[in-house]
Write a protein that holds these residues in place. Structure first.
Motif, PDB file in Angstrom:
ATOM      1  N   ARG A  54      22.479  29.604  46.528  1.00 15.94           N
ATOM      2  CA  ARG A  54      21.475  29.500  47.588  1.00 15.94           C
ATOM      3  C   ARG A  54      20.068  29.528  46.975  1.00 15.94           C
ATOM      4  O   ARG A  54      19.147  28.880  47.470  1.00 15.94           O
ATOM      5  CB  ARG A  54      21.644  30.648  48.577  1.00 15.94           C
ATOM      6  CG  ARG A  54      21.184  30.330  49.989  1.00 15.94           C
ATOM      7  CD  ARG A  54      21.387  31.523  50.903  1.00 15.94           C
ATOM      8  NE  ARG A  54      22.684  32.162  50.765  1.00 15.94           N
ATOM      9  CZ  ARG A  54      23.775  31.811  51.458  1.00 15.94           C
ATOM     10  NH1 ARG A  54      23.708  30.807  52.315  1.00 15.94           N
ATOM     11  NH2 ARG A  54      24.922  32.454  51.287  1.00 15.94           N
ATOM     12  N   ARG A  55      19.919  30.292  45.909  1.00 13.68           N
ATOM     13  CA  ARG A  55      18.632  30.322  45.207  1.00 13.68           C
ATOM     14  C   ARG A  55      18.563  29.143  44.230  1.00 13.68           C
ATOM     15  O   ARG A  55      19.569  28.525  43.931  1.00 13.68           O
ATOM     16  CB  ARG A  55      18.453  31.659  44.508  1.00 13.68           C
ATOM     17  CG  ARG A  55      18.547  32.785  45.523  1.00 13.68           C
ATOM     18  CD  ARG A  55      18.201  34.147  45.035  1.00 13.68           C
ATOM     19  NE  ARG A  55      18.469  35.130  46.103  1.00 13.68           N
ATOM     20  CZ  ARG A  55      18.145  36.412  46.056  1.00 13.68           C
ATOM     21  NH1 ARG A  55      17.543  36.900  44.967  1.00 13.68           N
ATOM     22  NH2 ARG A  55      18.421  37.217  47.072  1.00 13.68           N
ATOM     23  N   ARG A  56      17.369  28.856  43.772  1.00  8.93           N
ATOM     24  CA  ARG A  56      17.165  27.644  42.969  1.00  8.93           C
ATOM     25  C   ARG A  56      18.138  27.571  41.805  1.00  8.93           C
ATOM     26  O   ARG A  56      18.657  26.506  41.488  1.00  8.93           O
ATOM     27  CB  ARG A  56      15.721  27.599  42.466  1.00  8.93           C
ATOM     28  CG  ARG A  56      15.338  26.307  41.775  1.00  8.93           C
ATOM     29  CD  ARG A  56      13.896  26.347  41.328  1.00  8.93           C
ATOM     30  NE  ARG A  56      12.988  26.331  42.463  1.00  8.93           N
ATOM     31  CZ  ARG A  56      12.525  25.222  43.040  1.00  8.93           C
ATOM     32  NH1 ARG A  56      12.886  24.032  42.565  1.00  8.93           N
ATOM     33  NH2 ARG A  56      11.701  25.287  44.054  1.00  8.93           N
ATOM     34  N   TYR A  57      18.381  28.687  41.163  1.00  8.12           N
ATOM     35  CA  TYR A  57      19.389  28.781  40.112  1.00  8.12           C
ATOM     36  C   TYR A  57      19.793  30.243  39.945  1.00  8.12           C
ATOM     37  O   TYR A  57      19.199  31.127  40.574  1.00  8.12           O
ATOM     38  CB  TYR A  57      18.927  28.192  38.766  1.00  8.12           C
ATOM     39  CG  TYR A  57      17.441  28.050  38.575  1.00  8.12           C
ATOM     40  CD1 TYR A  57      16.841  26.800  38.498  1.00  8.12           C
ATOM     41  CD2 TYR A  57      16.622  29.178  38.471  1.00  8.12           C
ATOM     42  CE1 TYR A  57      15.470  26.670  38.313  1.00  8.12           C
ATOM     43  CE2 TYR A  57      15.259  29.052  38.293  1.00  8.12           C
ATOM     44  CZ  TYR A  57      14.676  27.786  38.218  1.00  8.12           C
ATOM     45  OH  TYR A  57      13.318  27.658  38.061  1.00  8.12           O
ATOM     46  N   ILE A  58      20.798  30.491  39.110  1.00 10.25           N
ATOM     47  CA  ILE A  58      21.373  31.841  39.031  1.00 10.25           C
ATOM     48  C   ILE A  58      20.332  32.876  38.618  1.00 10.25           C
ATOM     49  O   ILE A  58      20.396  34.039  39.027  1.00 10.25           O
ATOM     50  CB  ILE A  58      22.591  31.857  38.077  1.00 10.25           C
ATOM     51  CG1 ILE A  58      23.374  33.174  38.257  1.00 10.25           C
ATOM     52  CG2 ILE A  58      22.171  31.639  36.643  1.00 10.25           C
ATOM     53  CD1 ILE A  58      24.688  33.199  37.487  1.00 10.25           C
ATOM     54  N   GLU A  59      19.326  32.456  37.839  1.00 13.48           N
ATOM     55  CA  GLU A  59      18.283  33.402  37.420  1.00 13.48           C
ATOM     56  C   GLU A  59      17.518  33.962  38.619  1.00 13.48           C
ATOM     57  O   GLU A  59      16.890  35.020  38.518  1.00 13.48           O
ATOM     58  CB  GLU A  59      17.312  32.727  36.444  1.00 13.48           C
ATOM     59  CG  GLU A  59      17.874  32.510  35.051  1.00 13.48           C
ATOM     60  CD  GLU A  59      18.743  31.268  34.939  1.00 13.48           C
ATOM     61  OE1 GLU A  59      19.216  30.974  33.841  1.00 13.48           O
ATOM     62  OE2 GLU A  59      18.925  30.569  35.973  1.00 13.48           O
ATOM     63  N   GLY A  60      17.552  33.248  39.765  1.00 18.11           N
ATOM     64  CA  GLY A  60      16.880  33.749  40.961  1.00 18.11           C
ATOM     65  C   GLY A  60      17.458  35.053  41.473  1.00 18.11           C
ATOM     66  O   GLY A  60      16.795  35.789  42.227  1.00 18.11           O
ATOM     67  N   TYR A  61      18.681  35.357  41.076  1.00 19.90           N
ATOM     68  CA  TYR A  61      19.322  36.613  41.478  1.00 19.90           C
ATOM     69  C   TYR A  61      19.028  37.758  40.508  1.00 19.90           C
ATOM     70  O   TYR A  61      19.586  38.845  40.643  1.00 19.90           O
ATOM     71  CB  TYR A  61      20.830  36.408  41.592  1.00 19.90           C
ATOM     72  CG  TYR A  61      21.219  35.391  42.644  1.00 19.90           C
ATOM     73  CD1 TYR A  61      21.294  35.756  43.990  1.00 19.90           C
ATOM     74  CD2 TYR A  61      21.483  34.073  42.310  1.00 19.90           C
ATOM     75  CE1 TYR A  61      21.642  34.821  44.967  1.00 19.90           C
ATOM     76  CE2 TYR A  61      21.829  33.133  43.274  1.00 19.90           C
ATOM     77  CZ  TYR A  61      21.901  33.501  44.598  1.00 19.90           C
ATOM     78  OH  TYR A  61      22.227  32.594  45.566  1.00 19.90           O
ATOM     79  N   ASN A 111      19.806  40.419  49.904  1.00 17.95           N
ATOM     80  CA  ASN A 111      20.426  39.743  51.040  1.00 17.95           C
ATOM     81  C   ASN A 111      20.687  38.266  50.743  1.00 17.95           C
ATOM     82  O   ASN A 111      19.926  37.612  50.012  1.00 17.95           O
ATOM     83  CB  ASN A 111      19.545  39.842  52.286  1.00 17.95           C
ATOM     84  CG  ASN A 111      19.375  41.274  52.758  1.00 17.95           C
ATOM     85  OD1 ASN A 111      20.144  42.157  52.350  1.00 17.95           O
ATOM     86  ND2 ASN A 111      18.391  41.504  53.608  1.00 17.95           N
ATOM     87  N   ALA A 112      21.756  37.734  51.331  1.00 19.82           N
ATOM     88  CA  ALA A 112      22.031  36.298  51.165  1.00 19.82           C
ATOM     89  C   ALA A 112      20.880  35.469  51.727  1.00 19.82           C
ATOM     90  O   ALA A 112      20.415  34.503  51.113  1.00 19.82           O
ATOM     91  CB  ALA A 112      23.342  35.926  51.853  1.00 19.82           C
ATOM     92  N   ILE A 113      20.390  35.841  52.921  1.00 22.56           N
ATOM     93  CA  ILE A 113      19.269  35.136  53.519  1.00 22.56           C
ATOM     94  C   ILE A 113      17.994  35.896  53.173  1.00 22.56           C
ATOM     95  O   ILE A 113      17.482  36.711  53.960  1.00 22.56           O
ATOM     96  CB  ILE A 113      19.426  35.006  55.054  1.00 22.56           C
ATOM     97  CG1 ILE A 113      20.807  34.435  55.388  1.00 22.56           C
ATOM     98  CG2 ILE A 113      18.337  34.119  55.622  1.00 22.56           C
ATOM     99  CD1 ILE A 113      21.079  33.074  54.783  1.00 22.56           C
ATOM    100  N   ALA A 114      17.501  35.646  51.974  1.00 22.17           N
ATOM    101  CA  ALA A 114      16.291  36.300  51.491  1.00 22.17           C
ATOM    102  C   ALA A 114      15.073  35.466  51.880  1.00 22.17           C
ATOM    103  O   ALA A 114      15.204  34.320  52.314  1.00 22.17           O
ATOM    104  CB  ALA A 114      16.362  36.466  49.971  1.00 22.17           C
TER     105      ALA A 114
END
Length: 578
Positions: A484-491, A527-530
């Motif tokens: 959902r985020r631009r790439y895994i680093e967004g998490y 949250n999933a919907i950040a």
């Protein structure tokens, strides 16, 4: 057109038969040592046997009436079609001795079949080796007087050009090509074509001052020299200049290259440009020239090209294939082109690609097989597939950094990482990955795949509530997920974990995120919907600026800090691995 080739005890083909389509160009593809070059070499040896039989036994040497005749012998120094340490290397596993089914000792056999208008023709030769002497005889033929037998020519990757090339005869020419030195006879071939063109122009001119427009048009459309020069002008803005050559006077053949502006059939040299010797041109130009010199020659029906893309820029590779196909159709030639080039294979129709493997060979039946071929699936040297055969599980993921990050998150959450997942690194779309997956399933039935990729610059609306990609229909046993985020680093952009990984105060990390990136991280981070700013932030820049790896940051998380999307993917991977 050759439609079938059969080998018995030739190189790696203990017993093999290959059926070819009558298309103008067949692209032989496969892994190293799969047999692509051996097919070409076998056809070249068959051509040598044909010529040697004609020279030794006369016009009826390989007609049907010749069956049952004794063979004839040649010294190993007379064998010229391919380069070998010894003639024993023609035989499978170097075993030349006769067996129970070979009473006369002729243990190696090569058979070609082709269509001659309404009837299928065939010619088969058998070879024997005794005391370093090669014996050849035709053992099967339905040829009658007047039947046309295909003329075959092999061209290995370009090499061997020198500043001085003398006039040489046919046998020595074949030996040079067999030695892999096609460049050593290039000037000879060009001189032959040029002299034939001059004779034809003189014939068409007759007693007139110039050739008629209709004759000149026909000459330019059919004559090998004219076709070659035209292709050179269109491809390289260049023409060849052949120097005068009289055998009683000149020792070496002079060929130069002129370049300039092209308009139709006319080349106007650039101001102050001096033509240069052929030898000083780039390797790509010379490779291209050697291919098209043979391709335009009238005395060659079947052209065998072994990696003609060597030295060529990818753009020129695609252009060469297009020109070859057009030329083959115009001149009614058949071309077998062995290649490893992904640039060539990805642009041609899959039905023209003949995949060669130790377990079998044949034309590709579906387009997804081409994707698999380009990915190395089907190669006899594919250790990754060996693991897939054991585990039946593939994880398509963007890179090793993403994989190590996921593993660290699993460790933080106290989850086991199932090593049955075989990582398959790819930055391609789910659709392209699914084509690779289908090709893998052809090799290894029953495989399950999980495909995980970054969203990158795609809009958030392309992702469903469970990270599925909207609009993409997965094939059976293929699960597609997109972050959902631009790439895994967004998490990973959580100040406390970043500070611990970078060994710096958390206040400095918070200030950097606020001042440099306009980001404030709050309780909604996991949250999933950040917030949109978090979903779209270019997190890779943050990780790079802190000079830490993504896996190092992931290892500093606490279980209650890990984002929901990461947790759901890891749980899903575990459920599929059970």
């Amino acid at each position: 057109m050759i439609k079938r080739v059969q080998f018995t005890r030739f190189k790696q083909f203990s017993q093999a038969s290959f059926d070819f389509n009558p298309s103008s160009v067949t692209f032989l593809a496969g892994g190293n040592n799969s047999g692509k070059s051996s097919i070409l070499h076998g056809l070249a040896v068959w051509e040598f046997c044909k010529i040697a039989s004609l020279m030794e036994r006369g016009e009826d040497a390989f007609l049907a009436v010749a069956e049952g005749r004794q063979g004839f012998g040649l010294g190993d120094d007379e064998f010229s079609p391919i380069n070998l340490p010894s003639l024993k290397h023609l035989w499978t596993n170097l075993r030349t001795a006769k067996g129970e089914t070979d009473p006369d000792g002729y243990t190696l056999k090569i058979r070609c079949e082709w269509d001659d208008q309404t009837e299928e023709k065939h010619l088969e030769f058998a070879l024997s080796l005794a005391n370093d002497r090669l014996f050849i005889k035709p053992i099967s033929s339905n040829l009658q007087a007047g039947d046309r037998v295909p003329s075959v020519a092999l061209l290995p990757p370009f090499a061997g050009i020198s500043a001085r090339e003398a006039r040489i005869v046919g046998a020595l020419r074949r030996r040079r090509i067999g030695e892999g030195l096609a460049g050593a006879i290039l000037r000879n071939l060009l001189l032959d074509m040029h002299q034939a063109n001059l004779r034809e122009r003189e014939r068409l001119r007759g007693d007139r001052s110039k050739i008629s427009d209709s004759d000149l048009k026909r000459l330019r459309e059919t004559d090998p020299w004219e076709l070659l020069q035209d292709a050179l002008r269109r491809t390289f803005s260049a023409e060849l200049i052949i120097g005068d050559f009289r055998e009683e006077y000149h020792s070496y053949i002079n060929v130069q290259v002129a370049k300039g502006d092209v308009e139709g059939y006319k080349l106007t040299r650039w101001p102050k440009y001096n033509p240069k010797d052929l030898m000083v041109e780039g390797s790509g130009f010379l490779q291209w020239l050697s291919v098209f010199t043979l391709a335009t020659a009238d005395d060659v029906d079947v052209l065998l090209l072994d990696e003609p893309d060597a030295h060529l820029h990818p753009t020129l590779q695609a252009q060469m294939v297009e020109q070859l196909e057009a030329l083959a159709r115009r001149k009614n030639k058949q071309v077998f082109l062995a290649t490893h080039s992904s640039e060539i294979l990805k642009t041609v129709d899959h039905q023209k690609i003949f995949q060669v493997r130790k377990s079998g060979a044949g034309y590709l039946q579906e387009d997804h097989q081409k994707v698999g071929l380009l990915a190395g699936i089907g190669s006899d040297y594919a250790p990754k597939l060996d693991r897939v055969r054991k585990t039946k599980k593939i994880l398509f993921i963007e890179g090793s950094s993403d994989l190590s990050t996921l593993k660290k998150f699993a460790e933080v959450l106290g989850m086991d990482w199932n090593e049955d997942w075989v990582p398959w690194y790819s930055t391609s779309s789910h659709r392209d990955r699914s084509h690779v997956f289908r090709a893998i399933v052809d090799e290894v039935p029953g495989v399950t795949a999980y495909s995980l990729r970054d969203r990158d610059d795609e809009i958030l609306a392309t992702i469903g509530p469970n990270l599925e990609e909207k609009g993409f229909k997965s094939p059976p046993n293929f699960t597609a997920r997109k972050w959902r985020r631009r790439y895994i680093e967004g998490y990973l952009i959580y100040p406390r974990a970043l500070a611990e990984a970078a060994n710096m105060p958390i206040e400095d990390v918070v200030a950097m995120l606020r001042d440099d990136y306009g980001i404030a991280i709050g309780e909604t981070f996991r949250n999933a919907i950040a917030p949109t700013a978090i979903l779209d932030m270019r997190a890779k820049e943050v990780i790079k600026k802190l000079n830490v790896s993504a896996a190092e940051v992931a290892s500093c998380f606490r279980p209650d800090e890990v984002c929901e999307d990461i947790t759901s993917v890891l749980k899903e991977l575990n459920s599929y691995a059970e």
